[in-house]
Scaffold this active site. Structure first.
Site, PDB file in Angstrom:
ATOM      1  N   ASP A  33      -0.269  -2.580  -5.012  1.00 16.13           N
ATOM      2  CA  ASP A  33      -0.604  -3.582  -4.127  1.00 16.13           C
ATOM      3  C   ASP A  33      -1.599  -4.480  -5.208  1.00 16.13           C
ATOM      4  O   ASP A  33      -1.506  -5.564  -5.239  1.00 16.13           O
ATOM      5  CB  ASP A  33      -1.277  -3.172  -3.097  1.00 16.13           C
ATOM      6  CG  ASP A  33      -0.631  -2.850  -1.790  1.00 16.13           C
ATOM      7  OD1 ASP A  33       0.647  -2.629  -2.182  1.00 16.13           O
ATOM      8  OD2 ASP A  33      -0.952  -2.653  -0.714  1.00 16.13           O
ATOM      9  N   TYR A  36       0.559  -6.463  -7.447  1.00 13.86           N
ATOM     10  CA  TYR A  36       1.042  -7.438  -6.848  1.00 13.86           C
ATOM     11  C   TYR A  36      -0.063  -8.479  -6.598  1.00 13.86           C
ATOM     12  O   TYR A  36       0.338  -9.497  -6.950  1.00 13.86           O
ATOM     13  CB  TYR A  36       1.575  -6.912  -5.470  1.00 13.86           C
ATOM     14  CG  TYR A  36       2.348  -8.087  -4.796  1.00 13.86           C
ATOM     15  CD1 TYR A  36       3.490  -8.533  -5.025  1.00 13.86           C
ATOM     16  CD2 TYR A  36       1.632  -8.773  -3.684  1.00 13.86           C
ATOM     17  CE1 TYR A  36       4.121  -9.534  -4.389  1.00 13.86           C
ATOM     18  CE2 TYR A  36       2.107  -9.773  -2.856  1.00 13.86           C
ATOM     19  CZ  TYR A  36       3.360 -10.098  -3.138  1.00 13.86           C
ATOM     20  OH  TYR A  36       3.928 -11.092  -2.376  1.00 13.86           O
ATOM     21  N   LEU A  94      -2.562 -12.707   5.160  1.00 15.49           N
ATOM     22  CA  LEU A  94      -4.230 -12.562   5.077  1.00 15.49           C
ATOM     23  C   LEU A  94      -4.688 -13.066   3.744  1.00 15.49           C
ATOM     24  O   LEU A  94      -4.011 -12.636   2.823  1.00 15.49           O
ATOM     25  CB  LEU A  94      -4.713 -11.249   5.542  1.00 15.49           C
ATOM     26  CG  LEU A  94      -5.290 -10.727   6.827  1.00 15.49           C
ATOM     27  CD1 LEU A  94      -5.714  -9.580   6.884  1.00 15.49           C
ATOM     28  CD2 LEU A  94      -6.046 -12.239   7.640  1.00 15.49           C
ATOM     29  N   GLU A 124     -12.942  -5.002  10.983  1.00  6.18           N
ATOM     30  CA  GLU A 124     -12.271  -3.818  11.536  1.00  6.18           C
ATOM     31  C   GLU A 124     -11.364  -3.300  10.180  1.00  6.18           C
ATOM     32  O   GLU A 124     -11.186  -3.877   9.045  1.00  6.18           O
ATOM     33  CB  GLU A 124     -11.266  -4.163  12.413  1.00  6.18           C
ATOM     34  CG  GLU A 124     -10.526  -5.503  12.287  1.00  6.18           C
ATOM     35  CD  GLU A 124      -9.880  -6.639  13.270  1.00  6.18           C
ATOM     36  OE1 GLU A 124     -10.353  -6.472  14.451  1.00  6.18           O
ATOM     37  OE2 GLU A 124      -8.635  -6.495  13.282  1.00  6.18           O
ATOM     38  N   LYS A 126      -8.663  -2.608   7.607  1.00  9.16           N
ATOM     39  CA  LYS A 126      -6.967  -3.084   7.108  1.00  9.16           C
ATOM     40  C   LYS A 126      -6.476  -2.049   7.140  1.00  9.16           C
ATOM     41  O   LYS A 126      -6.342  -1.086   6.288  1.00  9.16           O
ATOM     42  CB  LYS A 126      -7.094  -3.965   6.043  1.00  9.16           C
ATOM     43  CG  LYS A 126      -5.778  -4.589   5.601  1.00  9.16           C
ATOM     44  CD  LYS A 126      -6.022  -5.605   4.621  1.00  9.16           C
ATOM     45  CE  LYS A 126      -4.712  -6.463   4.463  1.00  9.16           C
ATOM     46  NZ  LYS A 126      -3.411  -5.521   4.290  1.00  9.16           N
ATOM     47  N   ASP A 128      -2.826   0.073   6.223  1.00  9.25           N
ATOM     48  CA  ASP A 128      -1.813  -0.202   5.335  1.00  9.25           C
ATOM     49  C   ASP A 128      -0.445   0.351   5.676  1.00  9.25           C
ATOM     50  O   ASP A 128       0.208   1.379   5.447  1.00  9.25           O
ATOM     51  CB  ASP A 128      -2.298   0.521   3.979  1.00  9.25           C
ATOM     52  CG  ASP A 128      -1.253   0.093   2.972  1.00  9.25           C
ATOM     53  OD1 ASP A 128      -0.321  -0.626   2.687  1.00  9.25           O
ATOM     54  OD2 ASP A 128      -1.229   0.898   1.874  1.00  9.25           O
ATOM     55  N   TYR A 237      -4.158  -4.118  16.504  1.00  7.06           N
ATOM     56  CA  TYR A 237      -5.423  -4.563  16.238  1.00  7.06           C
ATOM     57  C   TYR A 237      -5.600  -5.877  16.752  1.00  7.06           C
ATOM     58  O   TYR A 237      -6.622  -6.662  16.728  1.00  7.06           O
ATOM     59  CB  TYR A 237      -5.745  -4.368  14.716  1.00  7.06           C
ATOM     60  CG  TYR A 237      -4.736  -5.347  13.932  1.00  7.06           C
ATOM     61  CD1 TYR A 237      -4.759  -6.534  13.782  1.00  7.06           C
ATOM     62  CD2 TYR A 237      -3.529  -4.610  13.425  1.00  7.06           C
ATOM     63  CE1 TYR A 237      -3.647  -7.325  13.206  1.00  7.06           C
ATOM     64  CE2 TYR A 237      -2.554  -5.412  12.610  1.00  7.06           C
ATOM     65  CZ  TYR A 237      -2.588  -6.564  12.773  1.00  7.06           C
ATOM     66  OH  TYR A 237      -1.594  -7.608  11.836  1.00  7.06           O
ATOM     67  N   LYS A 326     -10.189  -6.124   0.095  1.00  9.51           N
ATOM     68  CA  LYS A 326      -9.503  -4.930  -0.226  1.00  9.51           C
ATOM     69  C   LYS A 326     -10.265  -3.830  -1.142  1.00  9.51           C
ATOM     70  O   LYS A 326     -11.018  -4.384  -2.133  1.00  9.51           O
ATOM     71  CB  LYS A 326      -8.247  -5.254  -0.987  1.00  9.51           C
ATOM     72  CG  LYS A 326      -7.424  -6.215  -0.068  1.00  9.51           C
ATOM     73  CD  LYS A 326      -6.208  -5.485   0.255  1.00  9.51           C
ATOM     74  CE  LYS A 326      -4.895  -5.440  -0.691  1.00  9.51           C
ATOM     75  NZ  LYS A 326      -3.701  -5.167  -0.495  1.00  9.51           N
ATOM     76  N   CYS A 420      20.270  17.588 -21.951  1.00  6.55           N
ATOM     77  CA  CYS A 420      19.516  18.453 -21.006  1.00  6.55           C
ATOM     78  C   CYS A 420      18.743  19.341 -22.055  1.00  6.55           C
ATOM     79  O   CYS A 420      19.215  19.840 -22.908  1.00  6.55           O
ATOM     80  CB  CYS A 420      20.313  19.462 -20.146  1.00  6.55           C
ATOM     81  SG  CYS A 420      19.184  20.480 -19.530  1.00  6.55           S
ATOM     82  N   CYS A 423      19.719  22.956 -21.728  1.00  4.61           N
ATOM     83  CA  CYS A 423      20.981  23.686 -22.283  1.00  4.61           C
ATOM     84  C   CYS A 423      21.941  22.804 -23.073  1.00  4.61           C
ATOM     85  O   CYS A 423      22.732  22.735 -23.540  1.00  4.61           O
ATOM     86  CB  CYS A 423      21.927  23.953 -20.957  1.00  4.61           C
ATOM     87  SG  CYS A 423      22.657  22.490 -20.038  1.00  4.61           S
ATOM     88  N   CYS A 438      21.807  16.899 -15.271  1.00  7.02           N
ATOM     89  CA  CYS A 438      22.276  17.844 -15.812  1.00  7.02           C
ATOM     90  C   CYS A 438      23.608  18.408 -15.064  1.00  7.02           C
ATOM     91  O   CYS A 438      23.535  19.089 -14.131  1.00  7.02           O
ATOM     92  CB  CYS A 438      21.433  19.087 -16.457  1.00  7.02           C
ATOM     93  SG  CYS A 438      22.292  20.449 -16.989  1.00  7.02           S
ATOM     94  N   CYS A 443      22.992  26.029 -16.411  1.00  6.51           N
ATOM     95  CA  CYS A 443      21.861  25.878 -17.102  1.00  6.51           C
ATOM     96  C   CYS A 443      20.590  26.647 -16.741  1.00  6.51           C
ATOM     97  O   CYS A 443      20.663  26.798 -15.467  1.00  6.51           O
ATOM     98  CB  CYS A 443      21.501  24.274 -16.990  1.00  6.51           C
ATOM     99  SG  CYS A 443      19.845  23.947 -17.423  1.00  6.51           S
TER     100      CYS A 443
HETATM  101  S1  IVH Z   1      -5.234  -9.892  11.041  1.00  6.53           S
HETATM  102  C1  IVH Z   1      -3.045 -14.115  11.393  1.00  6.53           C
HETATM  103  N1  IVH Z   1      -5.995  -7.387  10.933  1.00  6.53           N
HETATM  104  O1  IVH Z   1      -2.260  -6.977   7.035  1.00  6.53           O
HETATM  105  C2  IVH Z   1      -2.900 -12.861  10.869  1.00  6.53           C
HETATM  106  N2  IVH Z   1      -4.211  -8.011   9.719  1.00  6.53           N
HETATM  107  O2  IVH Z   1      -2.173  -8.549   4.473  1.00  6.53           O
HETATM  108  C3  IVH Z   1      -4.061 -12.036  10.754  1.00  6.53           C
HETATM  109  N3  IVH Z   1      -3.167  -5.728   8.606  1.00  6.53           N
HETATM  110  O3  IVH Z   1      -0.407  -9.355   8.011  1.00  6.53           O
HETATM  111  C4  IVH Z   1      -3.715 -10.802  10.478  1.00  6.53           C
HETATM  112  N4  IVH Z   1      -4.773  -4.501   9.510  1.00  6.53           N
HETATM  113  O4  IVH Z   1       0.228  -6.952   8.910  1.00  6.53           O
HETATM  114  C5  IVH Z   1      -4.992  -8.443  10.525  1.00  6.53           C
HETATM  115  N5  IVH Z   1      -7.166  -5.163  11.194  1.00  6.53           N
HETATM  116  C6  IVH Z   1      -5.888  -6.070  10.697  1.00  6.53           C
HETATM  117  C7  IVH Z   1      -5.115  -5.531   9.896  1.00  6.53           C
HETATM  118  C8  IVH Z   1      -3.989  -6.675   9.507  1.00  6.53           C
HETATM  119  C9  IVH Z   1      -3.640  -4.727   8.713  1.00  6.53           C
HETATM  120  C10 IVH Z   1      -2.135  -6.526   7.916  1.00  6.53           C
HETATM  121  C11 IVH Z   1      -1.209  -7.508   8.689  1.00  6.53           C
HETATM  122  C12 IVH Z   1      -1.387  -8.649   8.194  1.00  6.53           C
HETATM  123  C13 IVH Z   1      -1.362  -8.013   6.759  1.00  6.53           C
HETATM  124  C14 IVH Z   1      -2.161  -8.957   5.485  1.00  6.53           C
END
Ligand code: IVH
Length: 680
Positions: A33, A36, A94, A124, A126, A128, A237, A326, A420, A423, A438, A443
């Site tokens: 990530d 990216y 986001l 809150e 995030k 994954d 969420y 992040k 290999c 072998c 292989c 082997c």
């Molecule tokens: S809020 C209007 N809250 O992360 C969009 N997203 O990288 C608001 N995600 O698209 C998204 N935890 O799929 C929000 N506590 C959280 C999240 C969350 C994971 C994801 C979600 C979002 C993506 C963005």
């Protein structure tokens, strides 16, 4: 100069497109990530520079009819085979940052916009996972949909039917909106990921890379039955749409309400009254998040009042009222000392990085998987390079990238071997496969792998016959096939390193004892491609023995529950091989149990009955309870449905118990379950 920059921008755009495709559509990302995010950030900065008038940036309209023209920039996971569903409110992405200053700049922008000194936020986790939007109408689950292109996504409701935490009906409590679109993430627990990979390994299939990709692949399976064999979880969420519109005044109120309605929510949601308090909460969350059941890669900070969110609005990509901070996954730089090739029991060649040992997330790392030849070429990984190693969602450490500035002058691209390493047979690669293999079943490494697998706990469970002993038996030419193990005498073990009279006798007895393990375990131990322990059990239930199975036509095999054409073909191929035929004869001659009497399945007391075990059982472990149920012809499944006959609920039972009650499935206490067993 500008020309070069334009060229770079084109390159970055095509890279972002390529990785979006891998992440969203193929569920198989090949970069982290962080990598990216770096590419994307560079692309956006160049776009800003080369396009100061902001022609690239689109604003979303507040008129839903115009959304289709202004697609949000969020990738696209839609597949042709799925029905589409239009989100009531678009699913945006986001803005991400890894930087404290940028986080406070986000707050500055909003404070300026609202002309206020401090702002109320919620913080809150995030999650994954895989983004999902679920819609309830009058409290009944209507649909679960992927993000898709942000405007419309794929309907995956069927594949989430077994997710026990996702209720079909919400309790009718005051304040429930007529229509409620909720945003969340699907994920897979670490334990489930390990369980499924163990099954893959048993069946000789390539392993899944990490839980996130497996969850993404599972929601997009075309067969919901197959999806139900992989346990998924969900956490919700955020609000998409609701009607009537004024249902919730704040994000924190929304959160409290959905929790009351027994929907699965995040356990951390902190309301704060300034950005500096939010920053403290982010630090706190970073400490707590490792204890959560779902994977997290950051914190999301949102303006709490919904009215303020609306006023702040969104860009084409993301809301202005929220930001994701992040967390860095642990990374270290180290020297790549060598690349070695591992040969699996089915001949698959896996390149492994030998690293100068380095501390990473609490463990010393000296090996990392390099996956396959393409991966090495793509990242241009060379022996002698300094590399970045990361332990993120993956269980096995990954080589993320090479530090090219530190590359020595005369370094040479890595040449993937053509032979290999054991072998020296020429390696082969079948069309569409990433791995080289292989092809030589003789082997020594493959032989060792097959013997180890045969002796392992899930198969013939032979004590004292570990890797070191097998290596010596094969190297000394004492065993080539699994059947050779039963020809060995006590004296044969006396020549092994560290063996004396007593240890040789112990090993001899363990091998003797394993002769009576039964047809299912033997079948599993033979290592037939695609035949793991559950398929082996099913085959053993249907055939009186190995011989009868070997004579079965493919039509007969296809009639068996859970056997498809690929498996049937692999079973037939195995039995057609003359080497395997003589090995099976030899096993039988040595007294290994290769046949049994079939239990009349029609007469079994629990035939056709599915049990779900939940909560803690005191009298026995889950495995023991499962064994008892299976011995009486029943099945144990992981999720409750209308077809479930009984839910056995011990203390601590949660959502499965509520689901059973909602569906009217009979619930048994542990005592009642014991009584039922005793009756039969
Ligand atoms: S809020 C209007 N809250 O992360 C969009 N997203 O990288 C608001 N995600 O698209 C998204 N935890 O799929 C929000 N506590 C959280 C999240 C969350 C994971 C994801 C979600 C979002 C993506 C963005």
């Amino acid at each position: 100069m500008t020309k070069e920059k334009e060229e770079r921008l084109r390159k970055l755009r095509s890279l972002v497109d390529e990785h979006d495709q891998r992440y969203y559509k193929d569920a198989n990302p090949t970069i982290s990530d962080r990598e990216y995010d770096r590419i994307k950030r560079e692309m956006e900065e160049l776009e800003q520079e080369l396009d100061p008038l902001g022609l690239f940036k689109q604003e979303t309209s507040s008129n839903p009819d115009e959304w289709a023209q202004a697609l949000p920039e969020v990738g696209d996971d839609r597949l042709e085979e799925f029905a589409s569903h239009r989100h009531l409110v678009p699913m945006l992405s986001l803005d991400n940052t890894y930087d404290e200053t940028e986080f406070f700049e986000f707050d500055q922008r909003l404070k300026k916009l609202f002309d206020l000194n401090e702002l109320p936020y919620v913080v809150e986790p995030k999650i994954d996972g895989v983004a999902v939007s679920v819609t309830y109408v009058d409290g009944v689950l209507q649909s679960a949909v992927t993000r898709g292109n942000g405007i419309e996504g794929d309907v995956i409701t069927q594949n989430l039917k077994h997710v026990s935490a996702l209720p079909f009906d919400l309790p009718s409590l005051p304040g429930m909106p007529e229509v409620l679109e909720i945003r969340g993430e699907i994920y897979m627990s670490h334990d489930e990921f390990i369980r499924l990979n163990d099954l893959r390994e048993q069946a000789g299939l390539p392993l899944y890379a990490n839980p996130r990709n497996l969850a993404a692949g599972t929601v997009k399976l075309l067969d919901p039955k197959e999806a139900s064999t992989r346990k998924l979880e969900i956490v919700l969420y955020g609000m998409g749409a609701c009607s009537p519109e004024s249902c919730f005044k704040t994000q924190s109120q929304f959160h409290r309400s959905i929790r009351e309605w027994r929907l699965p929510t995040v356990e951390y949601l902190k309301s704060v009254s300034s950005a500096s308090e939010a920053w403290e909460a982010i630090q706190e969350l970073d400490q707590l998040r490792h204890g959560y059941g779902y994977p997290t890669d950051g914190a999301v900070v949102k303006l709490d009042p919904i009215e303020m969110q609306k006023n702040a609005g969104s860009t084409a990509k993301s809301p202005r009222w929220a930001i994701a901070y992040k967390f860095e996954s642990e990374r270290q730089e180290t020297l790549l000392e060598d690349i070695i090739m591992q040969v699996g029991r089915t001949g698959t060649i896996t390149p492994v990085a030998c690293l100068k040992p380095v501390q990473l997330a609490g463990t010393t790392v000296s090996r990392a998987s390099l996956h396959n030849a393409d991966e090495i070429a793509r990242k241009d990984i060379r022996i002698g390079d300094f590399v970045i190693v990361e332990k993120a969602g993956e269980i096995i450490p990954q080589v993320v990238e090479v530090i090219s500035a530190k590359r020595v002058e005369n370094s040479q691209p890595f040449e993937f071997p053509t032979e290999c390493p054991t072998c020296e047979d020429l390696l082969v690669r079948e069309e569409g496969e990433a791995a080289w293999r292989c092809p030589n079943p003789e082997c020594a490494e493959q032989i060792k792998g097959r013997l180890e697998y045969f002796a392992s706990r899930g198969c013939m469970d032979i004590d004292h016959l570990g890797e070191a002993v097998i290596d010596q038996l094969v190297d000394q030419g004492k065993a080539k096939k699994v059947s050779d193990l039963y020809e060995l005498k006590k004296e044969d073990f006396l020549t092994l390193e560290g063996f004396a009279e007593k240890s040789a006798e112990n090993l001899f007895h363990s091998i003797e004892e394993s002769k009576a393990r039964g047809v299912a375990r033997l079948l599993c131990g033979l290592g037939i491609k695609h035949v793991g322990s559950s398929v082996a059990k099913e085959l053993a239930r249907n055939f009186t023995g190995i011989k009868q199975l070997g004579q079965a036509s493919s039509d007969e095999l296809l009639e068996i529950d859970g056997i498809g054409s690929i498996m049937a073909e692999s079973i037939s191929d195995f039995f057609e091989d003359p080497g395997n035929q003589s090995m099976l004869e030899q096993l039988e001659k040595s007294g290994v149990e290769t046949s049994h009497e079939l239990k009349e399945s029609g007469e079994q007391p629990f035939s056709g009955k599915a049990f779900v075990l939940t909560g803690t059982l005191n009298t026995f472990s889950r495995d023991q309870a499962t064994e008892r149920i299976e011995a009486l012809g029943g099945k144990v499944t992981s999720s409750v449905s209308k077809k479930t006959a009984f839910v056995v609920a011990g203390p601590g039972a949660g959502s499965k118990l509520s689901k059973a009650e909602a569906l009217g499935v009979e619930v048994l206490s542990e005592e009642a379950f014991l009584e039922l067993l005793e009756k039969h």
